[in-house]
Design a protein around this motif. Structure first.
Motif, mmCIF file in Angstrom:
data_model
loop_
_atom_site.group_PDB
_atom_site.id
_atom_site.type_symbol
_atom_site.label_atom_id
_atom_site.label_comp_id
_atom_site.label_asym_id
_atom_site.label_seq_id
_atom_site.Cartn_x
_atom_site.Cartn_y
_atom_site.Cartn_z
ATOM 1 N N PRO A 1 17.603 2.621 50.424
ATOM 2 C CA PRO A 1 18.346 1.412 50.822
ATOM 3 C C PRO A 1 19.360 1.665 51.916
ATOM 4 C CG PRO A 1 18.946 2.108 48.602
ATOM 5 C CD PRO A 1 17.718 2.846 48.974
ATOM 6 N N LEU A 2 19.963 2.857 51.956
ATOM 7 C CA LEU A 2 20.885 3.178 53.042
ATOM 8 C C LEU A 2 20.152 3.215 54.374
ATOM 9 C CD1 LEU A 2 23.710 4.059 53.957
ATOM 10 C CD2 LEU A 2 23.057 6.411 53.446
ATOM 11 N N VAL A 3 18.963 3.810 54.399
ATOM 12 C CA VAL A 3 18.176 3.850 55.633
ATOM 13 C C VAL A 3 17.765 2.447 56.054
ATOM 14 C CG1 VAL A 3 16.010 4.650 56.642
ATOM 15 C CG2 VAL A 3 17.394 6.206 55.281
ATOM 16 N N ALA A 4 17.350 1.602 55.077
ATOM 17 C CA ALA A 4 16.939 0.236 55.399
ATOM 18 C C ALA A 4 18.101 -0.573 55.971
ATOM 19 C CB ALA A 4 16.375 -0.442 54.150
ATOM 20 N N VAL A 5 19.268 -0.453 55.365
ATOM 21 C CA VAL A 5 20.442 -1.182 55.852
ATOM 22 C C VAL A 5 20.852 -0.672 57.233
ATOM 23 C CG1 VAL A 5 22.893 -1.578 55.431
ATOM 24 C CG2 VAL A 5 21.264 -1.803 53.563
#
Length: 437
Positions: free
Chosen positions: A389-393
């Protein structure tokens, strides 16, 4: 008109003659310092003086090739960036528990916030809507944990006997298998395992003592997560507005626009992952149940929890189900469980994730694997969970800021050419009074 006295004229002529002699001596001294200048000939090469040599040397900056200069400029910037990241990671590792608790609170808030918004649209005040959603969510999570523990404790005796029977059957299968494994080799493997356990008794005991510290840290993290979730659900907008005040004024409009998009990406990711994990747990759990594998419900819950770690979690949970089926029901049942797990995971990867998650949170599989590996190395299981999720955000934020910068560049008009100011006009840097003041 008076005449100049004779002695004064003679004095002036003497001074003039003395000055001429001084000039001649100075010229002779300069010639002696430089030395005689040789006559140019075919065998000698004139030696240039220092001034001419300095004039013919190129500028040191211009002498360095363009590629080397670009590499040097990029190199020191990369070093500065790497140093900044290293310091940031050291700071995060110092307060790792707090960071993981806050990130977990963000994920839980992204899952619960739509419920709070729905209750507020129906007329419920913000405080009761937040309390009702938080209580319901945490009660459900607690019931899931209690149910898994209860199922494991209820089936642990039956599972132990089934594991023993499965090991005996596996031993018989190895003795009659085409691998030509002998009974002596199997006994030697078992002896090595017992010796390894006996040799590491002290380490196991110390790990058990360290488990008390782990439990205390886990409880602390859970409490921090609960309090952070409550405040984010109740006062998330004002917290975001306060965070914007820390951003420089020039970058504030771009960050203000990227924040809601990042939050929508995080919400879509968490909700989509929960739905996909629930579908995986239901279908794989049904397959395990109909194949008479023990502890089907706890295994389904483990599959649901491990699904929050993309790719790696599915492999680990599927392997766990296959191993349990192998040691309890035999090779054929284990192969059938493997077929069920692979079929469900293929449907998940090619149908469910593109349909549920959509393009907004799509991350390349290579980026998923690398981010999960890096997150696991940095912060263990918690880091592996929050890595994707950090990479997606981050992908959403970077894409928006790039498009925002391009649109701002296109919209800004060309700066007019500055004309010289007239005598009666104020200079360009003169202070201008505020019209509102």
């Amino acid at each position: 008109m008076s005449k100049v006295p004779g002695w004064l004229g003679r004095l002036g002529a003497g001074l003039t003659e003395m000055g001429e002699r001084l000039d001649e001596r100075r010229a002779e001294a300069e010639k002696e310092d430089v030395g005689p200048v040789p006559e140019p000939s075919g065998d000698t090469v004139p030696v240039p003086d220092r001034a001419s040599v300095a004039a013919t040397r190129p500028d040191p900056v211009q002498a360095v090739p363009w590629g080397v200069r670009v590499a040097a400029e990029a190199g020191w910037r990369v070093l500065v960036l790497a140093g900044t990241v290293w310091v940031l990671m050291r700071a995060i590792s110092a307060v790792q528990l707090v960071v993981l608790a806050f990130v977990a609170a963000l994920l839980i808030t992204a899952l619960m916030q739509p419920t709070v918004a729905r209750l507020r649209r129906r007329g419920l005040p913000r405080g009761p809507a937040t309390a009702l959603t938080a209580i319901l969510g945490f009660v459900i999570m607690g019931l899931i944990g209690w149910f898994v523990t209860w199922q494991v404790m209820e089936n642990i005796d039956t599972l132990s006997s089934q594991i023993q029977d499965g090991i005996d059957e596996l031993r018989k299968w190895l003795l009659h298998s085409p691998f030509h494994v002998t009974d002596k080799q199997i006994n030697q493997i078992a002896k090595n395992l017992r010796d390894a356990v006996g040799a590491n008794t002290d380490q196991i005991t110390s790990a058990g003592l360290e488990g008390v510290t782990v439990v205390v840290e886990a409880l602390t993290g859970i409490l921090l997560t609960i309090f952070s979730t409550l405040f984010l659900l109740y006062d998330g907008r004002r917290i975001w507005e306060w965070t914007l005040k820390l951003v420089p004024a020039a970058a504030r409009p771009g960050v203000a626009g990227a924040g809601p998009r990042a939050w929508r990406t995080l919400t879509a990711y968490v909700r989509g992952t929960v739905i996909v994990a629930l579908i995986d747990a239901i279908f794989i759990g049904l397959g395990i149940y109909f194949l008479n594998v023990p502890m089907a419900v706890p295994l389904a819950v483990f599959i649901f929890l491990f699904a929050f770690i993309p790719l790696v979690g599915a492999v680990v949970s599927g392997a766990l189900a296959v191993v349990v089926a192998l040691v309890t029901q035999g090779v054929f049942t284990a192969l059938m469980v493997l077929v069920v797990v692979l079929a469900v995971q293929q449907i998940e990867g090619h149908v469910l994730q593109p349909f549920i998650l959509g393009r907004a949170v799509r991350v390349h599989p290579l980026a998923v694997v690398l981010s999960v590996a890096a997150g696991g190395m940095i912060a263990g299981i918690g880091g592996a969970v929050v890595a994707v999720p950090l990479v997606a955000v981050t992908n959403t934020v970077v894409g928006y800021l790039r498009s925002y910068s391009e649109e701002r560049t296109v919209r800004l008009p060309a700066r007019p050419r500055q004309e010289p100011a007239a005598a009666d006009e104020a200079p360009a840097d003169a202070p201008v009074s505020d019209p509102a003041g």
